[in-house]
Motif scaffolding. Structure first.
Motif, PDB file in Angstrom:
ATOM      1  N   ARG A 190      -4.517 -12.369  -2.694  1.00 38.29           N
ATOM      2  CA  ARG A 190      -4.262 -12.586  -4.127  1.00 38.29           C
ATOM      3  C   ARG A 190      -2.801 -12.292  -4.478  1.00 38.29           C
ATOM      4  O   ARG A 190      -2.134 -13.071  -5.163  1.00 38.29           O
ATOM      5  CB  ARG A 190      -5.213 -11.678  -4.930  1.00 38.29           C
ATOM      6  N   ASN A 191      -2.305 -11.154  -3.971  1.00 35.34           N
ATOM      7  CA  ASN A 191      -0.920 -10.794  -4.306  1.00 35.34           C
ATOM      8  C   ASN A 191       0.079 -11.752  -3.655  1.00 35.34           C
ATOM      9  O   ASN A 191       1.132 -12.045  -4.234  1.00 35.34           O
ATOM     10  CB  ASN A 191      -0.626  -9.356  -3.863  1.00 35.34           C
ATOM     11  N   ALA A 192      -0.287 -12.257  -2.477  1.00 30.14           N
ATOM     12  CA  ALA A 192       0.598 -13.210  -1.798  1.00 30.14           C
ATOM     13  C   ALA A 192       0.716 -14.495  -2.603  1.00 30.14           C
ATOM     14  O   ALA A 192       1.728 -15.191  -2.561  1.00 30.14           O
ATOM     15  CB  ALA A 192       0.060 -13.518  -0.407  1.00 30.14           C
ATOM     16  N   GLU A 194       0.299 -14.648  -5.979  1.00 27.30           N
ATOM     17  CA  GLU A 194       0.901 -14.408  -7.298  1.00 27.30           C
ATOM     18  C   GLU A 194       2.334 -13.896  -7.213  1.00 27.30           C
ATOM     19  O   GLU A 194       3.154 -14.201  -8.073  1.00 27.30           O
ATOM     20  CB  GLU A 194       0.040 -13.413  -8.073  1.00 27.30           C
ATOM     21  N   HIS A 195       2.618 -13.077  -6.222  1.00 26.03           N
ATOM     22  CA  HIS A 195       3.953 -12.460  -6.150  1.00 26.03           C
ATOM     23  C   HIS A 195       4.636 -12.597  -4.792  1.00 26.03           C
ATOM     24  O   HIS A 195       5.800 -12.977  -4.720  1.00 26.03           O
ATOM     25  CB  HIS A 195       3.872 -10.966  -6.525  1.00 26.03           C
ATOM     26  N   CYS A 196       3.919 -12.219  -3.723  1.00 29.71           N
ATOM     27  CA  CYS A 196       4.603 -12.139  -2.431  1.00 29.71           C
ATOM     28  C   CYS A 196       4.573 -13.483  -1.709  1.00 29.71           C
ATOM     29  O   CYS A 196       4.056 -13.628  -0.605  1.00 29.71           O
ATOM     30  CB  CYS A 196       3.995 -11.019  -1.580  1.00 29.71           C
ATOM     31  N   PRO A 200       9.792 -14.323  -2.600  1.00 32.31           N
ATOM     32  CA  PRO A 200       9.013 -13.357  -3.386  1.00 32.31           C
ATOM     33  C   PRO A 200       9.388 -13.332  -4.861  1.00 32.31           C
ATOM     34  O   PRO A 200      10.546 -13.511  -5.224  1.00 32.31           O
ATOM     35  CB  PRO A 200       9.345 -12.017  -2.720  1.00 32.31           C
ATOM     36  N   ARG A 201       8.334 -13.121  -5.693  1.00 35.84           N
ATOM     37  CA  ARG A 201       8.546 -12.914  -7.125  1.00 35.84           C
ATOM     38  C   ARG A 201       8.268 -11.441  -7.385  1.00 35.84           C
ATOM     39  O   ARG A 201       7.158 -11.054  -7.747  1.00 35.84           O
ATOM     40  CB  ARG A 201       7.579 -13.758  -7.928  1.00 35.84           C
ATOM     41  N   CYS A 202       9.277 -10.604  -7.168  1.00 29.66           N
ATOM     42  CA  CYS A 202       9.060  -9.150  -7.199  1.00 29.66           C
ATOM     43  C   CYS A 202       8.868  -8.624  -8.621  1.00 29.66           C
ATOM     44  O   CYS A 202       8.218  -7.589  -8.807  1.00 29.66           O
ATOM     45  CB  CYS A 202      10.212  -8.431  -6.518  1.00 29.66           C
ATOM     46  N   GLY A 204       7.297  -7.659 -11.736  1.00 30.92           N
ATOM     47  CA  GLY A 204       5.898  -7.544 -12.150  1.00 30.92           C
ATOM     48  C   GLY A 204       4.931  -7.352 -11.004  1.00 30.92           C
ATOM     49  O   GLY A 204       3.721  -7.241 -11.223  1.00 30.92           O
ATOM     50  N   CYS A 205       5.421  -7.303  -9.767  1.00 31.58           N
ATOM     51  CA  CYS A 205       4.520  -7.108  -8.612  1.00 31.58           C
ATOM     52  C   CYS A 205       3.985  -5.671  -8.628  1.00 31.58           C
ATOM     53  O   CYS A 205       4.741  -4.728  -8.870  1.00 31.58           O
ATOM     54  CB  CYS A 205       5.284  -7.385  -7.315  1.00 31.58           C
ATOM     55  N   PRO A 206       2.688  -5.507  -8.346  1.00 32.73           N
ATOM     56  CA  PRO A 206       2.114  -4.151  -8.381  1.00 32.73           C
ATOM     57  C   PRO A 206       2.485  -3.270  -7.192  1.00 32.73           C
ATOM     58  O   PRO A 206       2.172  -2.081  -7.200  1.00 32.73           O
ATOM     59  CB  PRO A 206       0.601  -4.416  -8.374  1.00 32.73           C
ATOM     60  N   VAL A 207       3.137  -3.852  -6.189  1.00 32.66           N
ATOM     61  CA  VAL A 207       3.424  -3.053  -4.987  1.00 32.66           C
ATOM     62  C   VAL A 207       4.697  -2.239  -5.210  1.00 32.66           C
ATOM     63  O   VAL A 207       5.777  -2.558  -4.705  1.00 32.66           O
ATOM     64  CB  VAL A 207       3.529  -3.950  -3.739  1.00 32.66           C
ATOM     65  N   ALA A 208       4.533  -1.170  -5.977  1.00 29.03           N
ATOM     66  CA  ALA A 208       5.689  -0.376  -6.409  1.00 29.03           C
ATOM     67  C   ALA A 208       6.465   0.188  -5.228  1.00 29.03           C
ATOM     68  O   ALA A 208       7.693   0.232  -5.259  1.00 29.03           O
ATOM     69  CB  ALA A 208       5.211   0.760  -7.300  1.00 29.03           C
ATOM     70  N   SER A 209       5.751   0.587  -4.155  1.00 26.60           N
ATOM     71  CA  SER A 209       6.467   1.210  -3.040  1.00 26.60           C
ATOM     72  C   SER A 209       7.458   0.239  -2.426  1.00 26.60           C
ATOM     73  O   SER A 209       8.541   0.625  -1.993  1.00 26.60           O
ATOM     74  CB  SER A 209       5.482   1.694  -1.975  1.00 26.60           C
ATOM     75  N   CYS A 210       7.109  -1.030  -2.421  1.00 26.46           N
ATOM     76  CA  CYS A 210       7.998  -2.035  -1.870  1.00 26.46           C
ATOM     77  C   CYS A 210       9.241  -2.153  -2.738  1.00 26.46           C
ATOM     78  O   CYS A 210      10.361  -2.219  -2.248  1.00 26.46           O
ATOM     79  CB  CYS A 210       7.262  -3.377  -1.853  1.00 26.46           C
ATOM     80  N   ILE A 211       9.038  -2.141  -4.047  1.00 27.08           N
ATOM     81  CA  ILE A 211      10.159  -2.242  -4.971  1.00 27.08           C
ATOM     82  C   ILE A 211      11.064  -1.016  -4.828  1.00 27.08           C
ATOM     83  O   ILE A 211      12.276  -1.133  -4.786  1.00 27.08           O
ATOM     84  CB  ILE A 211       9.648  -2.391  -6.423  1.00 27.08           C
ATOM     85  N   GLU A 212      10.436   0.162  -4.704  1.00 28.34           N
ATOM     86  CA  GLU A 212      11.218   1.394  -4.548  1.00 28.34           C
ATOM     87  C   GLU A 212      12.074   1.334  -3.287  1.00 28.34           C
ATOM     88  O   GLU A 212      13.243   1.684  -3.298  1.00 28.34           O
ATOM     89  CB  GLU A 212      10.279   2.600  -4.461  1.00 28.34           C
TER      90      GLU A 212
HETATM   91  S1  SF4 Z   1       7.753  -6.222  -4.460  1.00 33.97           S
HETATM   92 FE1  SF4 Z   1       7.293  -6.420  -2.238  1.00 33.97          FE
HETATM   93  S2  SF4 Z   1       5.162  -7.082  -2.177  1.00 33.97           S
HETATM   94 FE2  SF4 Z   1       5.893  -7.472  -4.238  1.00 33.97          FE
HETATM   95  S3  SF4 Z   1       6.633  -9.596  -4.199  1.00 33.97           S
HETATM   96 FE3  SF4 Z   1       8.379  -8.284  -3.777  1.00 33.97          FE
HETATM   97  S4  SF4 Z   1       8.493  -8.208  -1.538  1.00 33.97           S
HETATM   98 FE4  SF4 Z   1       6.423  -8.906  -2.076  1.00 33.97          FE
END
Ligand code: SF4
Length: 216
Positions: A190-192, A194-196, A200-202, A204-212
């Protein structure tokens, strides 16, 4: 390399998207047939082929096994690669028919079932694990291209990260629960979408650790 934290990733995704209700199938046979038809194609196309099989009364391994290839080609054409997939469906049907009652096959131990499925023509690790997890309800995590993309972007694996390494990473840290492991795979898909994405559309992505990590 970053220390992998699959439970945290699972919670981030689940909090955002909630349950994904996978696998979208009414029966174990439908699930297994869908797992073959979705290979190298979008689910929207595979599900049209599943629907056509259902309409023609072909979602039954004994019937499928006895159906002429040409009829199957026409029926599953929407899923693409219809000749190869017909051969794969026939191989799966032959295996299932040879094994006796569905319940007996499906409720074999997960390693035994996985090994048996891997010996069937056209079934690789992703398809075998999908069947073991979603049809047999055994605790196995399914790895796919979206998983690899995400784990690479999280810094958990490099380009050489293989299927077994990623699967072990999850099995070592998540509860041995088929519901949760199946949900995790569905949430990654699902995340792939919508965002990944490939790009990538980072935002608003819920994967905060990746953004950090990207900020470091
Ligand atoms: S924040 Fe990480 S998981 Fe989210 S879209 Fe960007 S690269 Fe992918």
């Amino acid at each position: 390399m970053i220390l992998p934290d699959p439970p945290r990733l699972f919670h981030q995704l689940y909090e955002r998207y909630g349950p994904q209700h996978w696998w979208p199938a009414q029966t174990m046979t439908e699930m297994m047939v869908g797992a073959i038809l979705v290979q190298n194609t979008a689910w929207t196309q595979a599900s049209k082929a599943v629907g056509q099989l259902a309409c023609r009364g072909l979602l039954d391994f004994a019937v499928l096994h006895a159906t002429p290839d040409e009829e199957l080609w026409e029926t599953i054409r929407p899923a693409g690669y219809f000749r190869i997939k017909t051969r794969r469906l026939k191989a799966l049907a032959a295996f299932m028919v040879s094994q006796g009652p569905m319940a007996q096959v499906i409720h074999a131990g997960n390693q035994q079932l996985r090994q048996q499925l891997l010996s069937v023509y056209g079934i690789g690790k992703e398809t075998a694990d999908s069947i073991v997890c979603y049809a047999a309800g055994q605790p196995v995590f399914v790895v796919d291209a979206y998983t690899k993309r995400l784990f690479m972007r999280l810094g958990w694996v490099d380009g050489s990260g293989d299927y077994d390494t990623m699967q072990r990473m999850v099995h070592a840290t998540m509860p041995a629960d088929s519901g949760q492991l199946g949900e995790f795979h569905a949430l990654i898909v699902r995340n792939a979408k919508e965002h990944c994405l490939k790009r990538p559309r980072c935002s608003g992505c819920p994967v905060a650790s990746c953004i950090e990590q990207q900020k470091d």
